[in-house]
Design a protein around this motif. Structure first.
Motif, PDB file in Angstrom:
ATOM      1  N   MET A  80       0.866  -1.173   0.000  1.00 31.25           N
ATOM      2  CA  MET A  80       0.000   0.000   0.000  1.00 31.25           C
ATOM      3  C   MET A  80       0.902   1.223   0.000  1.00 31.25           C
ATOM      4  SD  MET A  80      -3.154  -1.121   2.516  1.00 31.25           S
ATOM      5  CE  MET A  80      -2.350  -0.449   3.905  1.00 31.25           C
ATOM      6  N   VAL A  81       0.525   2.187  -0.829  1.00 32.61           N
ATOM      7  CA  VAL A  81       1.319   3.402  -0.968  1.00 32.61           C
ATOM      8  C   VAL A  81       0.414   4.622  -0.868  1.00 32.61           C
ATOM      9  CG1 VAL A  81       3.057   2.269  -2.412  1.00 32.61           C
ATOM     10  CG2 VAL A  81       1.139   3.453  -3.509  1.00 32.61           C
ATOM     11  N   LYS A  82       1.037   5.767  -0.614  1.00 29.96           N
ATOM     12  CA  LYS A  82       0.342   7.052  -0.654  1.00 29.96           C
ATOM     13  C   LYS A  82       0.750   7.739  -1.949  1.00 29.96           C
ATOM     14  CE  LYS A  82       2.165   8.160   3.316  1.00 29.96           C
ATOM     15  NZ  LYS A  82       2.607   8.877   4.527  1.00 29.96           N
ATOM     16  N   ALA A  83      -0.216   8.333  -2.628  1.00 29.46           N
ATOM     17  CA  ALA A  83       0.079   9.043  -3.871  1.00 29.46           C
ATOM     18  C   ALA A  83      -0.943  10.153  -4.064  1.00 29.46           C
ATOM     19  CB  ALA A  83       0.049   8.080  -5.058  1.00 29.46           C
ATOM     20  N   GLU A  84      -0.551  11.158  -4.838  1.00 31.67           N
ATOM     21  CA  GLU A  84      -1.444  12.280  -5.142  1.00 31.67           C
ATOM     22  C   GLU A  84      -2.531  11.888  -6.138  1.00 31.67           C
ATOM     23  OE1 GLU A  84      -1.556  15.222  -3.730  1.00 31.67           O
ATOM     24  OE2 GLU A  84       0.226  14.955  -2.500  1.00 31.67           O
ATOM     25  N   SER A  85      -2.257  10.845  -6.961  1.00 34.91           N
ATOM     26  CA  SER A  85      -3.205  10.469  -8.008  1.00 34.91           C
ATOM     27  C   SER A  85      -2.969   9.021  -8.435  1.00 34.91           C
ATOM     28  CB  SER A  85      -3.014  11.378  -9.230  1.00 34.91           C
ATOM     29  OG  SER A  85      -1.726  11.156  -9.787  1.00 34.91           O
ATOM     30  N   LEU A  86      -3.929   8.498  -9.175  1.00 38.30           N
ATOM     31  CA  LEU A  86      -3.771   7.164  -9.751  1.00 38.30           C
ATOM     32  C   LEU A  86      -2.555   7.133 -10.670  1.00 38.30           C
ATOM     33  CD1 LEU A  86      -4.751   4.275 -10.255  1.00 38.30           C
ATOM     34  CD2 LEU A  86      -6.306   5.186 -11.986  1.00 38.30           C
ATOM     35  N   GLU A  87      -2.330   8.208 -11.388  1.00 38.77           N
ATOM     36  CA  GLU A  87      -1.184   8.267 -12.299  1.00 38.77           C
ATOM     37  C   GLU A  87       0.128   8.162 -11.531  1.00 38.77           C
ATOM     38  OE1 GLU A  87      -3.872  10.359 -12.431  1.00 38.77           O
ATOM     39  OE2 GLU A  87      -4.700   9.400 -14.215  1.00 38.77           O
TER      40      GLU A  87
END
Length: 117
Positions: A80-87
Motif C-alpha cells: 500500500m502506498v500514498k500518492a497524489e493520483s492514480l497516475e
C-alpha cells in the motif's frame, strides 16, 4: 494524499517459471530497493507477501483448494502506498521488478473506504 494498493501477480505454480535461488536473491534485492525507494519518499504504508496455500469460496457453498483454481497467475503479494493520483501510483507500480518476469502483472487500485475495528 490518497491510498493505493499495488497487487503483484505471477506464476507460482509452474516449476519452470520459478527462479533459481541465485535469481530469487537478485529479485528480492531489486524488490527491496524498489520498496525502499518508495519508503524514502515517505509514501510506503505497508505490504505483505502471500502464501501459495489457501481456499477459494464461491456462492452456493462451493469451496476449493486455491488460490489458483483456473489460472496459473496468482496473487503473490501487495503493498500500500500514498500518492497524489492514480497516475502517480501507477508510475510507482511501473517500476516494480515483478514486471521483469514474463506473464507477470501488477494492478493498481485506489483504496476508497476503510473498515473500522
Amino acid at each position: 494524499m490518497e491510498e493505493y494498493l499495488i497487487l503483484m501477480r505471477l506464476d507460482l505454480l509452474t516449476k519452470e517459471a520459478q527462479p533459481s535461488p541465485e535469481q530469487l536473491q537478485e529479485f528480492m534485492k531489486m524488490y527491496n530497493d524498489w520498496v525502499g525507494g518508495i519508503a524514502a519518499q515517505d509514501k510506503f504504508i505497508g505490504g505483505k507477501g502471500l502464501s501459495t496455500e489457501g481456499k477459494v469460496l464461491k456462492s452456493g457453498g462451493i469451496e476449493t483448494d486455491g488460490p489458483f483454481v483456473e489460472i496459473k497467475e496468482s496473487l503473490a503479494g501487495f503493498i500500500m502506498v500514498k500518492a497524489e493520483s492514480l497516475e502517480e501510483a501507477t508510475k510507482m507500480a511501473a517500476a516494480c521488478p515483478i514486471l521483469f518476469g514474463e506473464g507477470n502483472s501488477v494492478e493498481v487500485r485506489k483504496i476508497t473506504s476503510v473498515h473500522e475495528k
